[in-house]
Design a protein around this motif. Sequence first.
Motif, PDB file in Angstrom:
ATOM      1  N   LEU A 150      43.416  -9.020 -33.473  1.00  0.00           N
ATOM      2  CA  LEU A 150      42.208  -9.169 -32.681  1.00  0.00           C
ATOM      3  C   LEU A 150      42.425  -8.782 -31.178  1.00  0.00           C
ATOM      4  N   GLY A 151      43.493  -9.199 -30.827  1.00  0.00           N
ATOM      5  CA  GLY A 151      43.921  -9.033 -29.406  1.00  0.00           C
ATOM      6  C   GLY A 151      44.244  -7.569 -29.078  1.00  0.00           C
ATOM      7  N   ARG A 152      44.574  -6.750 -30.164  1.00  0.00           N
ATOM      8  CA  ARG A 152      44.988  -5.285 -29.918  1.00  0.00           C
ATOM      9  C   ARG A 152      43.474  -4.750 -29.683  1.00  0.00           C
ATOM     10  N   THR A 153      42.405  -4.976 -30.454  1.00  0.00           N
ATOM     11  CA  THR A 153      41.201  -4.581 -30.334  1.00  0.00           C
ATOM     12  C   THR A 153      40.582  -4.986 -28.894  1.00  0.00           C
ATOM     13  N   ILE A 185      37.479  -7.949 -38.181  1.00  0.00           N
ATOM     14  CA  ILE A 185      37.739  -7.737 -36.782  1.00  0.00           C
ATOM     15  C   ILE A 185      36.621  -7.352 -35.847  1.00  0.00           C
ATOM     16  N   ARG A 186      35.860  -6.540 -36.384  1.00  0.00           N
ATOM     17  CA  ARG A 186      34.490  -5.848 -35.597  1.00  0.00           C
ATOM     18  C   ARG A 186      33.521  -7.024 -35.452  1.00  0.00           C
ATOM     19  N   GLU A 187      33.356  -7.978 -36.456  1.00  0.00           N
ATOM     20  CA  GLU A 187      32.484  -9.074 -36.329  1.00  0.00           C
ATOM     21  C   GLU A 187      32.809 -10.076 -35.266  1.00  0.00           C
ATOM     22  N   LEU A 188      34.364 -10.182 -35.069  1.00  0.00           N
ATOM     23  CA  LEU A 188      34.929 -11.239 -34.068  1.00  0.00           C
ATOM     24  C   LEU A 188      35.034 -10.625 -32.700  1.00  0.00           C
TER      25      LEU A 188
END
Length: 284
Positions: A150-153, A185-188
């Motif tokens: 998540l943090g990379r996104t 990942i997209r939803e978060l």
Amino acid sequence: MAVANPSAAARAAHAYPMARPGYGKRTAPDQAARTAADFTHLPAREAEIAAFIDRLPEGASMDAKSLAAQLPAYGQAACRTALRRLSEAGHLRRVKEHRKDDDGVYHWVTRTYFSRTARPDDWWTAALGGNVPRAVRPAPSRAYRALALLGRTDSRMTLSHADCRALEPLAAQWLERGASEAHLIRELTVGLPAQVHHAAALARRRLTDKLPPALPPEPTRAESPLRLVECTVCGAPGRPEALPGGLCRDCRDCGGPGRREELTAAAAERVRAHAARVRAAMRA
């Protein structure tokens, strides 16, 4: 001793390319902790390339061209030979997998599984069939991996190891209900406020409120994906037991590592010599 490509030193290394989603490098299960002696049993060139591959991220491109672009000392031919020798030594296998994408469509993807620990053929056959005992799989789960990414996104959603472990059961429910890691990942990370004061709390709220509905299982399909091992050299598909060392019979019988490249170069030289004789005869 490996001979460095004299013209390669001038090539500047660039950001390592990632394969298309679903393709590229995959870390084999049951990995031991990384040590300085992991590849000391290999020749110098193969040891250097193996150590480089070991540190590549999941999904990185694993073809000889991509490797050569990042390793200025070695050209594509040297990287192809090194990949072959790593396959023979039990460090990698190239496979095709029948996978379902986010749209629910099944298609074939090519992946290269890499093991820091050299493995015999029977281990690879079992591992690629999904038969490695879960108790000896220290690699992170898909749910943990998605949370860790998540943090990379979006840096506002960076989670700690403790956060990922605490949220892992909730994320696992999403995957069990058919969501992909990319969808999770997209939803978060979509539509975040300008400032996120507590990433873990926000992730927990979204994991709970946006949980997809449970879907009935597909009784006609096996849980494990259909896999075919590919020859590391020529890409010919086959069952794992038919490709000892990750090589097909033709590539095993071509005279040892690097021999196919030597034969190809010799054939090219013969063609050039014949063309030169034809041109000389025409001039005469």
